[in-house]
Design an enzyme around this catalytic site. Structure first.
Site, mmCIF file in Angstrom:
data_model
loop_
_atom_site.group_PDB
_atom_site.id
_atom_site.type_symbol
_atom_site.label_atom_id
_atom_site.label_comp_id
_atom_site.label_asym_id
_atom_site.label_seq_id
_atom_site.Cartn_x
_atom_site.Cartn_y
_atom_site.Cartn_z
ATOM 1 N N ASP A 63 0.833 -1.193 0.000
ATOM 2 C CA ASP A 63 0.000 0.000 0.000
ATOM 3 C C ASP A 63 0.874 1.251 0.000
ATOM 4 O OD1 ASP A 63 -2.870 1.162 0.605
ATOM 5 O OD2 ASP A 63 -1.469 2.256 1.890
ATOM 6 N N LYS A 66 -2.513 5.680 -4.340
ATOM 7 C CA LYS A 66 -3.645 6.602 -4.126
ATOM 8 C C LYS A 66 -3.334 7.953 -4.759
ATOM 9 C CE LYS A 66 -3.803 4.538 0.457
ATOM 10 N NZ LYS A 66 -2.397 4.483 0.859
ATOM 11 N N TYR A 119 2.803 9.804 -0.106
ATOM 12 C CA TYR A 119 3.868 9.245 0.740
ATOM 13 C C TYR A 119 5.261 9.516 0.157
ATOM 14 C CZ TYR A 119 -0.054 6.481 2.581
ATOM 15 O OH TYR A 119 -1.253 6.066 3.095
ATOM 16 N N HIS A 136 -7.469 9.384 -2.436
ATOM 17 C CA HIS A 136 -6.871 9.295 -1.097
ATOM 18 C C HIS A 136 -7.781 9.835 0.012
ATOM 19 C CE1 HIS A 136 -2.715 9.120 1.036
ATOM 20 N NE2 HIS A 136 -3.684 8.776 1.850
HETATM 21 N N1 LIG Z 1 -5.720 6.174 3.356
HETATM 22 C C1 LIG Z 1 -5.232 6.942 4.300
HETATM 23 O O1 LIG Z 1 -5.629 8.111 4.474
HETATM 24 C C2 LIG Z 1 -4.209 6.380 5.247
HETATM 25 C C3 LIG Z 1 -3.932 7.042 6.449
HETATM 26 C C4 LIG Z 1 -2.981 6.461 7.300
HETATM 27 C C5 LIG Z 1 -2.347 5.281 6.941
HETATM 28 N N2 LIG Z 1 -2.620 4.676 5.737
HETATM 29 C C6 LIG Z 1 -1.951 3.413 5.301
HETATM 30 O O2 LIG Z 1 -2.089 2.456 6.331
HETATM 31 C C7 LIG Z 1 -0.802 2.014 6.754
HETATM 32 C C8 LIG Z 1 -0.810 1.623 8.210
HETATM 33 O O3 LIG Z 1 -1.236 2.682 9.048
HETATM 34 P P1 LIG Z 1 -0.223 3.548 9.942
HETATM 35 O O4 LIG Z 1 1.097 3.540 9.333
HETATM 36 O O5 LIG Z 1 -0.906 4.834 10.183
HETATM 37 O O6 LIG Z 1 -0.239 2.811 11.360
HETATM 38 P P2 LIG Z 1 -0.063 1.325 11.937
HETATM 39 O O7 LIG Z 1 0.277 0.366 10.881
HETATM 40 O O8 LIG Z 1 -1.253 1.051 12.797
HETATM 41 O O9 LIG Z 1 1.151 1.515 12.938
HETATM 42 C C9 LIG Z 1 2.468 1.732 12.513
HETATM 43 C C10 LIG Z 1 3.309 2.035 13.746
HETATM 44 O O10 LIG Z 1 3.216 0.948 14.676
HETATM 45 C C11 LIG Z 1 4.503 0.376 14.907
HETATM 46 N N3 LIG Z 1 4.329 -1.090 14.850
HETATM 47 C C12 LIG Z 1 4.294 -1.864 13.753
HETATM 48 N N4 LIG Z 1 4.056 -3.142 14.084
HETATM 49 C C13 LIG Z 1 3.920 -3.184 15.432
HETATM 50 C C14 LIG Z 1 3.660 -4.206 16.364
HETATM 51 N N5 LIG Z 1 3.490 -5.464 15.984
HETATM 52 N N6 LIG Z 1 3.584 -3.881 17.686
HETATM 53 C C15 LIG Z 1 3.766 -2.611 18.080
HETATM 54 N N7 LIG Z 1 4.019 -1.577 17.239
HETATM 55 C C16 LIG Z 1 4.087 -1.868 15.926
HETATM 56 C C17 LIG Z 1 5.410 0.909 13.837
HETATM 57 O O11 LIG Z 1 6.676 1.195 14.376
HETATM 58 P P3 LIG Z 1 8.018 0.469 13.843
HETATM 59 O O12 LIG Z 1 8.276 1.024 12.472
HETATM 60 O O13 LIG Z 1 9.014 0.894 14.864
HETATM 61 O O14 LIG Z 1 7.720 -0.994 13.834
HETATM 62 C C18 LIG Z 1 4.750 2.229 13.447
HETATM 63 O O15 LIG Z 1 5.201 3.272 14.286
HETATM 64 C C19 LIG Z 1 0.085 3.214 6.413
HETATM 65 O O16 LIG Z 1 1.449 2.910 6.455
HETATM 66 C C20 LIG Z 1 -0.449 3.579 5.057
HETATM 67 O O17 LIG Z 1 0.021 2.687 4.061
HETATM 68 C C21 LIG Z 1 -3.568 5.207 4.906
#
Ligand SMILES: NC(=O)c1ccc[n+]([C@@H]2O[C@H](COP(=O)([O-])OP(=O)(O)OC[C@H]3O[C@@H](n4cnc5c(N)ncnc54)[C@H](OP(=O)(O)O)[C@@H]3O)[C@@H](O)[C@H]2O)c1
Length: 272
Positions: free
Chosen positions: A42, A72, A47, A105
């Protein structure tokens, strides 16, 4: 690989989120994720890492046809001509002839949805993407988008995790046959140290993060956790050998609260 099927799209139920992954770390994590068995990536124009995601994909040696790639379009590119130009730019950066899924997006206040939806559908007709969808769309916007689209919308990518009640928007997605893709599925790491999730996790020999992901997957919700750490790639992927009980699912649902949203930006939709 378990998939969620929606209107002809077979979407791997777990993908790698890449927001904030940059340069060599991004390319390396993408490559490793694919080597470990991830088959869904994704990314997004916003990004600024499509080039590195493409690098990781090509370096992995995994066949293109086996990987589901989502990108996106930025709202600044929602005018029809900009949308086509920017989608082509995304493909150049990714070094792909098409993506599997192209999403809007987040909703735009500048460009009428009818114009953008027409252009998005055209991207599918032109063969720049196999499927199309939306992100951060509310119930009302889903209804509007479905009414305007001449091609099926296959998903709405939304903030979705244990601390947020997204049931209304999920119900709207299901009514219209859209898969739900959960972003921030581990609440950006906040699940670590959560008493309830930790207790449930230890009963299954798992971590709180794995339970948070399993909670969504068990509802047929696609998850796209992000990590910059190799060991967590494995941890987040290792969620298919256990099941949460009905009582555990109910208890986790109880963690949702009105201030549970993590992405607090001006465009972030309120579901209610
Ligand atoms: N469409 C949209 O508007 C939108 C908005 C936000 C996000 N997204 C997409 O969704 C993806 C995921 O969401 P996100 O990046 O916001 O948050 P997330 O995946 O919920 O959390 C990522 C964070 O959690 C940590 N982490 C990862 N695995 C873990 C685990 N098993 N235990 C504890 N901590 C952990 C990571 O740190 P480390 O790197 O230190 O592991 C990072 O800081 C994004 O990367 C993006 O591709 C889309």
């Amino acid at each position: 690989m378990q998939t969620v099927d929606a209107k002809g799209a077979r979407i791997p139920i777990i993908g790698l989120g890449t927001w904030e992954l940059r340069e060599r770390t991004c390319a390396r994590i993408v490559e490793q994720a694919l080597r470990l068995g991830y088959r869904h990536l994704d990314t997004a124009q916003a990004y600024e890492n499509e080039r590195e995601v493409g690098e990781g994909l090509h370096a992995s040696g995994v066949k293109r046809g086996e990987v589901f790639v989502t990108t996106k379009v930025r709202p600044a590119n929602f005018a029809p001509r900009d949308l086509e130009r920017s989608a082509k730019e995304s493909l150049v950066k990714l070094r792909l002839s098409e993506v599997d899924l192209l999403l809007l997006h987040w909703p735009s206040t500048q460009v009428p949805l009818a114009d953008t939806m027409g252009a998005l559908c055209r991207m599918k007709a032109l063969g720049l993407t196999r499927h199309i969808g939306v992100s951060n769309f509310t119930v009302a916007l889903i209804e509007e988008a479905v009414g305007l689209a001449t091609e099926p919308l296959v998903t709405n990518q939304i903030e979705c995790h244990a601390y947020l009640d997204s049931s209304k928007v999920i119900a709207a997605c299901r009514r219209h046959g859209l898969a739900v893709t959960a972003y921030s599925p581990i609440a950006r790491g906040r699940v670590t140290g959560d008493d309830l999730l930790t207790r449930i996790a230890s009963a299954h020999g798992k971590t709180a993060g794995q339970v948070a992901l399993r909670f969504l997957v068990q509802q047929d919700i696609i998850v796209i956790p992000r990590t910059s750490k190799l060991e967590r790639l494995t941890e987040n992927f290792d969620i298919f050998d256990f099941a949460l009980t009905d009582a555990e699912m109910t208890a986790i649902r109880g963690l949702a609260h009105p201030n549970g949203r993590i992405v607090n930006v001006s465009w972030a939709p309120q579901w209610d």
